[in-house]
Structure formats: structure tokens, C-alpha cells
Scaffold this motif. Sequence first.
Motif, PDB file in Angstrom:
ATOM      1  N   HIS A   1      -2.272  58.973  39.521  1.00 43.16           N
ATOM      2  CA  HIS A   1      -2.055  58.728  38.084  1.00 43.16           C
ATOM      3  C   HIS A   1      -3.387  58.564  37.364  1.00 43.16           C
ATOM      4  CE1 HIS A   1       2.250  58.702  37.931  1.00 43.16           C
ATOM      5  NE2 HIS A   1       2.350  57.759  38.868  1.00 43.16           N
ATOM      6  N   ALA A   2      -4.330  57.893  38.004  1.00 44.95           N
ATOM      7  CA  ALA A   2      -5.640  57.724  37.380  1.00 44.95           C
ATOM      8  C   ALA A   2      -6.358  59.066  37.228  1.00 44.95           C
ATOM      9  CB  ALA A   2      -6.496  56.766  38.206  1.00 44.95           C
TER      10      ALA A   2
ATOM     11  N   GLY B   1      -9.905  60.126  40.201  1.00 44.02           N
ATOM     12  CA  GLY B   1      -9.274  58.909  39.748  1.00 44.02           C
ATOM     13  C   GLY B   1      -9.181  57.953  40.908  1.00 44.02           C
ATOM     14  N   GLY B   2      -9.090  56.691  40.602  1.00 45.78           N
ATOM     15  CA  GLY B   2      -9.033  55.714  41.686  1.00 45.78           C
ATOM     16  C   GLY B   2      -8.348  54.432  41.288  1.00 45.78           C
ATOM     17  N   THR B   3      -8.102  53.626  42.291  1.00 43.20           N
ATOM     18  CA  THR B   3      -7.479  52.330  42.077  1.00 43.20           C
ATOM     19  C   THR B   3      -7.941  51.365  43.158  1.00 43.20           C
ATOM     20  OG1 THR B   3      -5.372  51.220  41.672  1.00 43.20           O
ATOM     21  CG2 THR B   3      -5.402  52.864  43.413  1.00 43.20           C
ATOM     22  N   ARG B   4      -7.888  50.097  42.827  1.00 43.01           N
ATOM     23  CA  ARG B   4      -8.270  49.046  43.788  1.00 43.01           C
ATOM     24  C   ARG B   4      -7.227  48.929  44.888  1.00 43.01           C
ATOM     25  NH1 ARG B   4      -9.713  43.644  43.936  1.00 43.01           N
ATOM     26  NH2 ARG B   4      -7.559  43.210  43.496  1.00 43.01           N
ATOM     27  N   GLY B   5      -7.683  48.792  46.117  1.00 46.60           N
ATOM     28  CA  GLY B   5      -6.775  48.696  47.255  1.00 46.60           C
ATOM     29  C   GLY B   5      -5.942  47.436  47.270  1.00 46.60           C
ATOM     30  N   GLY B   6      -6.502  46.314  46.863  1.00 44.46           N
ATOM     31  CA  GLY B   6      -5.790  45.038  46.920  1.00 44.46           C
ATOM     32  C   GLY B   6      -4.628  44.943  45.954  1.00 44.46           C
ATOM     33  N   ASP B   7      -4.555  45.855  44.982  1.00 39.95           N
ATOM     34  CA  ASP B   7      -3.481  45.808  43.990  1.00 39.95           C
ATOM     35  C   ASP B   7      -2.182  46.431  44.487  1.00 39.95           C
ATOM     36  OD1 ASP B   7      -5.306  44.660  42.294  1.00 39.95           O
ATOM     37  OD2 ASP B   7      -5.765  46.514  41.229  1.00 39.95           O
ATOM     38  N   HIS B   8      -2.189  47.057  45.670  1.00 41.42           N
ATOM     39  CA  HIS B   8      -1.021  47.808  46.122  1.00 41.42           C
ATOM     40  C   HIS B   8      -0.624  47.399  47.533  1.00 41.42           C
ATOM     41  CE1 HIS B   8      -1.497  50.233  42.571  1.00 41.42           C
ATOM     42  NE2 HIS B   8      -2.789  50.252  42.844  1.00 41.42           N
ATOM     43  N   ALA B   9       0.676  47.437  47.790  1.00 46.30           N
ATOM     44  CA  ALA B   9       1.203  46.959  49.053  1.00 46.30           C
ATOM     45  C   ALA B   9       0.972  47.928  50.211  1.00 46.30           C
ATOM     46  CB  ALA B   9       2.700  46.690  48.914  1.00 46.30           C
TER      47      ALA B   9
ATOM     48  N   ARG C   1      -1.973  55.655  46.827  1.00 49.18           N
ATOM     49  CA  ARG C   1      -2.208  57.071  46.528  1.00 49.18           C
ATOM     50  C   ARG C   1      -1.590  57.459  45.193  1.00 49.18           C
ATOM     51  NH1 ARG C   1      -0.320  62.390  50.019  1.00 49.18           N
ATOM     52  NH2 ARG C   1      -1.102  63.915  48.533  1.00 49.18           N
ATOM     53  N   GLU C   2      -0.397  56.993  44.939  1.00 46.27           N
ATOM     54  CA  GLU C   2       0.283  57.309  43.678  1.00 46.27           C
ATOM     55  C   GLU C   2      -0.512  56.777  42.488  1.00 46.27           C
ATOM     56  OE1 GLU C   2       2.993  59.218  41.433  1.00 46.27           O
ATOM     57  OE2 GLU C   2       2.897  59.280  43.607  1.00 46.27           O
ATOM     58  N   ALA C   3      -1.000  55.556  42.598  1.00 41.82           N
ATOM     59  CA  ALA C   3      -1.797  54.975  41.504  1.00 41.82           C
ATOM     60  C   ALA C   3      -3.097  55.751  41.304  1.00 41.82           C
ATOM     61  CB  ALA C   3      -2.088  53.502  41.795  1.00 41.82           C
TER      62      ALA C   3
END
Length: 193
Positions: free
Chosen positions: A185-186, A166-174, A180-182
Motif C-alpha cells: 500500500h505504501a 514503499g515500506g512499513t515498520r515491522g513492529g506495527d504488524h502481527a 507485506r500488504e502494508a
Amino acid sequence: LTVVASITVAVAFPLLLALCRRNEALKESQKELEHALRHDPVTGTLRANAFATSVEHAMDRRRLCISESPDGVMLVLRVGNFDDIGRRYGPQWADTLLQSIVRIVHSSVRYGDLVARLASDELGIYLPGTTPENARDICERIRARIDETTFTAGQERHIPVTVRLGGTRGGDHADFYALREAANHAALAEEEA
């Protein structure tokens, strides 16, 4: 005076040479210690705290640098049946399995991408300058290579290995921990799907 100078040189030179060699050995030992503190001994990847620092540094640098793309993706790869494999075949086999998966991950990402062991069954992968579309391609490449690999232990011909990515975009998180949490969850959402 010449005799005193000759004796001084004869005594001092070997001492200075020994001191230089000792300093070089000390510097080498210090490098090895720093490497051991930053890297997991089983997989050779970054440890979680070194990974967090490196990811936050990369995110900060990308925010400030106009010439670099601010995109970046954090992936989490979890071996779903890692504990079962460890119980059935022993911790040595579980470590060997994780080392094989790390080699697959390294062969699927670019040279500058960061890979770390975040937990016993979890790897973190940070892909700076990568779009979500490119990250999906990388995930599919990793999955395909893991599926193509035959993992064996003892008398068993083939041991099934399940991975969640799972992954998430870096720019969306502070910060790193939110990122890592996002990504976790993915990965969990992928497992449920």
C-alpha cells in the motif's frame, strides 16, 4: 585367520571409501536442492515463501530478545514498467534488468538484510533493527543508484526504468502478510503521489 582379515580389509576398505564419497555427494546434492528451493533462479534472492518464513522468524526473535532492537522495516520495490519492458525487449531483457536492480539493492543494504523476489516485478527487502528514518535513507540510496544506472537493450541507448518503493515498520504488524500488504500500500501510495 590373518589371510581372512587381510582379504576383508582389502575388500571392505574400498567399499567403505566409496560409501563415504557417495554420502558426501548426496549431502552436497541435498544442499544444492535446499538452496534451489529457497532461492529464485533468476535473481539469486530468496523466494517469497522462504522470505516470509525468514522475516517472521526474525520478527519473533527480535520480540523475545531484549538485547536486540525491536525495530525493523519491510520495503517493497516494484518495477513500474516491467511488463512493458518484457513485451518490448523480451523476457531475457526483463530478467537482466531485474538482476541489475537486485545488485543495486544488495549494494545499498547491509549484509544481514533480507532480499527476495516476491513477484515477477516485485522485490521484498526486510531491514531488521532499522528505524524508519534509516529505511528512508536506504530507499533514497536505491532510487539514486537506479537513476544513475543506464539500462540499455539492443539499439536503444537508454531505457527508462520506473521503480516504486514503499515500506512499513515491522513492529506495527502481527505477521508477514500484514507487513507485506502494508508495504505494498505504501508503494502504491508513492506511485499515486
